[in-house]
Write an enzyme that holds these catalytic residues in place. Structure first.
Site, PDB file in Angstrom:
ATOM      1  CB  ALA A   1      28.541  56.337  -0.019  1.00 50.46           C
TER       2      ALA A   1
ATOM      3  CG  ASN B   1      27.840  61.655   7.279  1.00 47.98           C
ATOM      4  OD1 ASN B   1      28.452  61.005   8.100  1.00 47.98           O
ATOM      5  ND2 ASN B   1      28.326  61.934   6.081  1.00 47.98           N
TER       6      ASN B   1
ATOM      7  CD  GLU C   1      25.998  54.744   2.312  1.00 45.31           C
ATOM      8  OE1 GLU C   1      25.670  54.766   3.514  1.00 45.31           O
ATOM      9  OE2 GLU C   1      26.881  53.985   1.868  1.00 45.31           O
TER      10      GLU C   1
ATOM     11  CG  HIS D   1      22.877  53.064   6.543  1.00 46.81           C
ATOM     12  ND1 HIS D   1      22.821  51.984   7.399  1.00 46.81           N
ATOM     13  CD2 HIS D   1      24.018  52.898   5.817  1.00 46.81           C
ATOM     14  CE1 HIS D   1      23.881  51.199   7.191  1.00 46.81           C
ATOM     15  NE2 HIS D   1      24.619  51.733   6.230  1.00 46.81           N
TER      16      HIS D   1
HETATM   17  N1  BES Z   1      28.667  53.336   6.929  1.00 50.57           N
HETATM   18  C1  BES Z   1      29.300  52.888   5.760  1.00 50.57           C
HETATM   19  C2  BES Z   1      30.502  53.694   5.353  1.00 50.57           C
HETATM   20  C3  BES Z   1      31.709  53.637   6.237  1.00 50.57           C
HETATM   21  C4  BES Z   1      32.179  52.500   6.765  1.00 50.57           C
HETATM   22  C5  BES Z   1      32.415  54.767   6.485  1.00 50.57           C
HETATM   23  C6  BES Z   1      33.320  52.489   7.557  1.00 50.57           C
HETATM   24  C7  BES Z   1      33.539  54.753   7.278  1.00 50.57           C
HETATM   25  C8  BES Z   1      33.994  53.613   7.826  1.00 50.57           C
HETATM   26  C9  BES Z   1      28.349  52.909   4.564  1.00 50.57           C
HETATM   27  O1  BES Z   1      27.020  52.827   4.872  1.00 50.57           O
HETATM   28  C10 BES Z   1      28.676  51.703   3.761  1.00 50.57           C
HETATM   29  O2  BES Z   1      28.424  50.633   4.205  1.00 50.57           O
HETATM   30  N2  BES Z   1      29.248  51.905   2.591  1.00 50.57           N
HETATM   31  C11 BES Z   1      29.721  50.857   1.747  1.00 50.57           C
HETATM   32  C12 BES Z   1      28.920  50.746   0.492  1.00 50.57           C
HETATM   33  C13 BES Z   1      27.679  49.946   0.656  1.00 50.57           C
HETATM   34  C14 BES Z   1      26.878  49.915  -0.611  1.00 50.57           C
HETATM   35  C15 BES Z   1      27.913  48.529   1.101  1.00 50.57           C
HETATM   36  C16 BES Z   1      31.136  51.221   1.395  1.00 50.57           C
HETATM   37  O3  BES Z   1      31.515  52.361   1.617  1.00 50.57           O
HETATM   38  O4  BES Z   1      31.860  50.358   0.910  1.00 50.57           O
HETATM   39 ZN    ZN Z   2      26.328  50.890   5.265  1.00 52.17          ZN
END
Ligand code: BES
Ligand code: ZN
Length: 879
Positions: free
Chosen positions: A268, A271, A304, A307
């Site tokens: 996820a 944004n 999210e 963040h």
């Molecule tokens: N900012 C990230 C998503 C992301 C990372 C998008 C790299 C594009 C490139 C998001 O906040 C995130 O860390 N998502 C994790 C899940 C989270 C629960 C650790 C993910 O997408 O694996």
């Molecule tokens: Zn993250």
């Protein structure tokens, strides 16, 4: 770092500030699936002040430039330079307005970065560097500005038009078109930009913040998923409340959007006010999603949302600082989940995950500090190290400073840096200053890679009643870094008497003993702690709650482990002791297997497991964690040369022997929890299901397995029990398995998320025949190589979780997988690189497998036009 096939390397030390401020960015999108036109207007003002001139440098990738003007003057090709995805306008006046117009092609975008198509709607993914695929802009996180965004599209195909911030205005146009204008009052970096355009259905709720702000919460999904959003909404509301209560942080806008898509590279994306989610982390109904899915949704929704402060209001200066937002936000989501459910169970699962994913990463060709020093593709650095180890390091601040001290540090961090793009050092400084402590040495955790080993030796002197603990830390050289220093290690521990009672602790220089656990700080390579008035030779309970991310070497006897398992007050230590005991037992049988000696079952393991199964006090979820044997990858990490087949055989043997030895108890506990009560979502019911299904997975090894699993399958009213039953039937090779799979397929054929589970169950079946099944499944109508969830379910699971399939000694698994990496690289380099990392540990296998894997790596490396993403992974692995 040596120049490999990876190409251009970016170094942290080369950071320089962007010379311009951007006061405002206005974007206009003329939306179309084949072609979207983007007009951008931005106000540049030179940081150095008026009067001087400076070149403007912008990033852009795959953009078809239609026009560009500076201060009202149309620029011609002589006025600017385009090379290597950069556009440079030399000598721009210190105050300049730049306008551009470009065309992009969403339906041809298979990398899922920038603007792309999912089903029938358009959406964006910009982190880390996807904004440059939308328009020319300084696409770096330290350039922050406010955005207004106008979206214009055909009204019937795109009734919903979303972007960040508040809706300002909307209107209709001729020819069935309409437009919506959005305004985000908070300055943000380009990676937080988002838009969504399409025909989506809405689930709405609301939240009143502590200070009385009314926030409208809107989850957008495809129409058929409207009845699967309840849990996500509840999780969002819980997260908003929790952040107010625990961190004193409130939401700052009047609207919060979540959009679910089936086509997403990650889990996820945060944004600003327009989160975009992999549908896996939004959609759930008891009959379509497992308990693990429900918990995953809570965690990711929380992540999210959190963040918004740790990432958005305060962001990263550059991508080397990624752990500043990710490590901290993972820590926050872990704490949120721990506060919502069972803290101990959550903690154990997180620790298991760190050890089985991050430890190997830190010991392999991709080893890097949580704040890396260089990269060639930033997408390769969204790693278990930056995330999970990063979160553990935040947790150590918390352990050292306590909840109050940690919160004081957070408060100062926001006071100083709200609205800024900052560094890990800024975070450390806020923590240190708020608590008036020096954390300089602690800061080494940011720059040093590798997992420290702590050797613990002890001595008890019965004559003087003194007990000495000797700790020695050592970090072995890693692929990226030879020299290692001593790190600050919070060392939480206790001492147990033989009857399991906790002994009072009195250090040499203390007046009186204090009962209970103790926190000491280790800062040197070697340290000794002497305790007096210790009445008997104690059992040490070390690094309680996993107080530091280290490997603890202590020569426990099975007897001592049994005491810890039965009596320790710390859930992690109890669990860890059970894991150690099982690990020793399995690795012992692995040796027997390799020497062709008959395998046997360690009686102390039987005794310990009998104790766990008979425990009527503890949370069943915790008991089930203790009963799960260490997985094959974790066991492989404990060997110098991995014995793939031996580990598999030994683990199967131990599991089967335990199951037969303790069959009556397993049956009893199974029956007790398989009580026919209708499904409930509560943590308590989930705990009962997890214990029940762990028991079933043992019973699968016995003669009653097939009938129990079949009965569970036919009476199940939820996906957790259904999947557990089918998985068991598959693993035991039951003929019923094929019918079960066929029934499952015909029930869920049109459900993309549920079909992922169908692929996973088949890809994970041990044995070398599975590769053929996986290959055939690629032709199944529900599979698509373009869809990351499908790739992860079928190809990722086979390569990463099916040890005997992937590592078949004829190389068939490797060859199949390398073909997929090459195929994917042409479509989606980010996903291809993730898949390529399955070969990272190749040097740890026997000569035959090593050669086979090396061949495949070389085959990938030699592909012409290989992406920087895959080239970096494969290049490092081959080095
Ligand atoms: N900012 C990230 C998503 C992301 C990372 C998008 C790299 C594009 C490139 C998001 O906040 C995130 O860390 N998502 C994790 C899940 C989270 C629960 C650790 C993910 O997408 O694996
Ligand atoms: Zn993250």
């Amino acid at each position: 770092m040596k120049e490999g096939i990876a190409g251009k390397v970016i170094y942290r030390k080369d950071y320089t500030t962007y010379p311009w401020d951007i006061k405002q960015l206005d974007l206009h999108f003329d939306i179309g699936i084949e072609t979207t036109t983007v007009r951008a207007q931005m106000e540049f003002s030179l940081k150095q002040g008026p009067g001087t001139r400076q070149s403007i440098v912008l990033n852009g990738s795959d953009l078809q430039l239609l026009s560009i003007s500076l201060n009202g003057q149309e620029l011609t090709e002589e006025d600017y330079i385009v090379e290597a995805e950069k556009l440079t306008i030399p000598d721009a006046p210190s105050s300049s307005i730049l306008k551009t117009e470009v065309k992009i092609h969403p339906s041809q975008n298979s990398a899922l970065e920038g603007v792309y198509l999912s089903g029938e709607f358009l959406l964006t993914q910009c982190e880390a560097e996807g904004f440059r695929k939308i328009t020319w802009f300084p696409d770096r996180p330290d350039v922050m500005t406010t955005y207004t965004v106008t979206l214009e599209a055909d009204q019937s195909a795109f009734p919903v038009l979303l972007s960040n911030g508040n809706e300002l205005d909307r209107g209709e146009l001729a020819g069935g078109r309409h437009w919506v204008k959005w305004d985000d009052p908070f300055p943000k970096p380009s990676y937080l930009f988002a838009l969504v355009a399409g025909d989506l259905a809405l689930v709405e709720d609301h939240f009143t913040t502590r200070s009385g702000r009314e926030v409208s919460l809107r989850i957008y999904v495809e129409e058929e998923n409207l009845d699967r959003c309840e849990h996500a909404m509840e999780s969002l509301i819980n997260a908003m409340r929790w952040d107010e209560e625990r961190f004193d942080l409130e939401y700052d806008l009047n609207v919060y959007h979540i959009v679910a898509t089936n086509d997403f590279n990650m889990g996820a994306m945060e944004n600003k006010s327009l989160n975009i989610f992999n549908s896996k982390y939004v959609l759930a109904r008891p009959d379509t999603a497992t308990d693990v899915d429900f918990q995953g949704i809570e965690g990711v929704i929380g992540h999210e949302y959190f963040h918004n402060w740790t990432g958005n209001r305060v962001t990263c200066q550059d991508w080397f600082q990624l752990t500043l937002k990710e490590g901290l936000t993972v820590f926050r989501d872990e704490e949120f989940s721990a506060d919502m459910q069972s803290r101990a169970v959550k903690r154990i699962r997180d620790i298991r995950d760190l050890r089985s994913r991050q430890y190997p990463e830190d010991d392999g060709p991709m080893s890097h500090p949580i704040r890396p020093d260089h990269y060639s593709a930033i997408n390769n650095f969204y790693t278990a190290t930056v995330y999970q180890k990063g979160a553990t390091i935040i947790r150590m601040y918390h352990t050292l400073l306590g909840e109050d001290g940690f919160q004081k540090g957070m408060k100062l961090y926001f006071e100083r840096h709200d609205g800024q793009a900052v560094t890990c050092d800024d975070f450390l400084k806020a923590m240190a200053d708020a608590n008036d402590v020096n954390l300089d040495r602690f800061g080494r955790w940011y720059s040093q890679s590798g997992t420290p080993q702590v050797k613990v030796t002890d001595h008890y002197d019965a004559a003087t009643l003194t007990y000495t603990l000797n700790l020695c830390q050592h970090t072995a050289p890693t692929h990226d870094q030879q020299e290692k220093q001593a790190l600050v290690l919070p060392f939480a521990f206790g001492l147990l008497a033989d009857d399991g009672q906790e002994l009072p602790l009195q250090l040499e220089n203390e007046a009186a003993g204090k009962p209970g656990a103790r926190l000491l700080i280790m800062e040197e390579e070697q340290q000794q702690f002497t305790f007096i008035n210790i009445s008997e030779k104690p059992v040490p309970s070390l690094f309680r709650d996993f107080s530091a991310p280290v490997k603890v070497i202590y020569d426990y006897s099975q007897q001592q482990l049994a005491i810890l398992i039965a009596h320790d007050t710390d859930a992690f230590v109890r669990w860890d002791a059970a894991q150690r005991m099982a690990e020793t037992a399995i690795l012992e049988q692995r040796k027997n297997h390799s020497e062709n000696t008959p395998m046997s079952l360690d009686p102390s393991l039987v005794k310990a497991f009998r104790g766990v199964l008979s425990d009527r006090q503890a949370d069943p979820a915790l008991l089930s964690e203790a009963l799960i044997l260490p997985d094959e990858d974790y066991l492989a990490e404990q060997m110098d040369v991995v014995d793939v087949d031996g580990i598999h055989a030994a683990r199967c043997f131990v599991k089967k022997a335990l199951a037969n030895e303790l069959m009556e108890l397993f049956k009893q506990r199974y029956a007790e929890y398989n009580d026919g009560q209708p499904y409930q979502k509560s943590a308590q019911s989930m705990a009962r299901r997890s214990m029940k299904n762990v028991c079933l997975s043992y019973l699968q090894e016995t003669e009653v397995g097939e009938s129990l699993a079949s009965a569970q399958l036919s009476s199940s009213d939820n996906m957790t029990d259904t999947l557990a039953a089918i998985r068991n039937l598959i693993f035991m090779g039951s003929p019923v398995a094929e019918t079960a799979l066929a029934d499952f397929e015909s029930s869920w054929m049109d459900d993309v998320l549920v079909m992922d589970k169908w692929f996973i169950m088949q890809a994970i079946k041990p044995g070398r025949e599975t590769v053929d099944r996986v290959r055939k499944l690629m032709d199944h109508p529900a599979f698509s190589i373009q869809n990351p969830n499908k790739v992860r379910a079928l190809i990722g699971v086979f390569a990463m979780l099916n040890t005997t399939g992937f590592h078949a000694d004829d190389g068939s698994g490797y060859e199949f997988h390398a073909d997929r990496v090459i195929e994917l690289d042409g479509l989606n380099p980010q996903i291809a690189a993730r898949m390529a990392s399955a070969f990272n540990r190749w040097k740890r296998y026997d000569e035959n497998r090593k050669a086979l894997m090396q061949n495949q790596l070389q085959r990938i490396a030699s592909v012409e036009g290989l992406s920087a993403d895959v080239a970096e992974i494969v290049g490092n692995a081959l080095q």
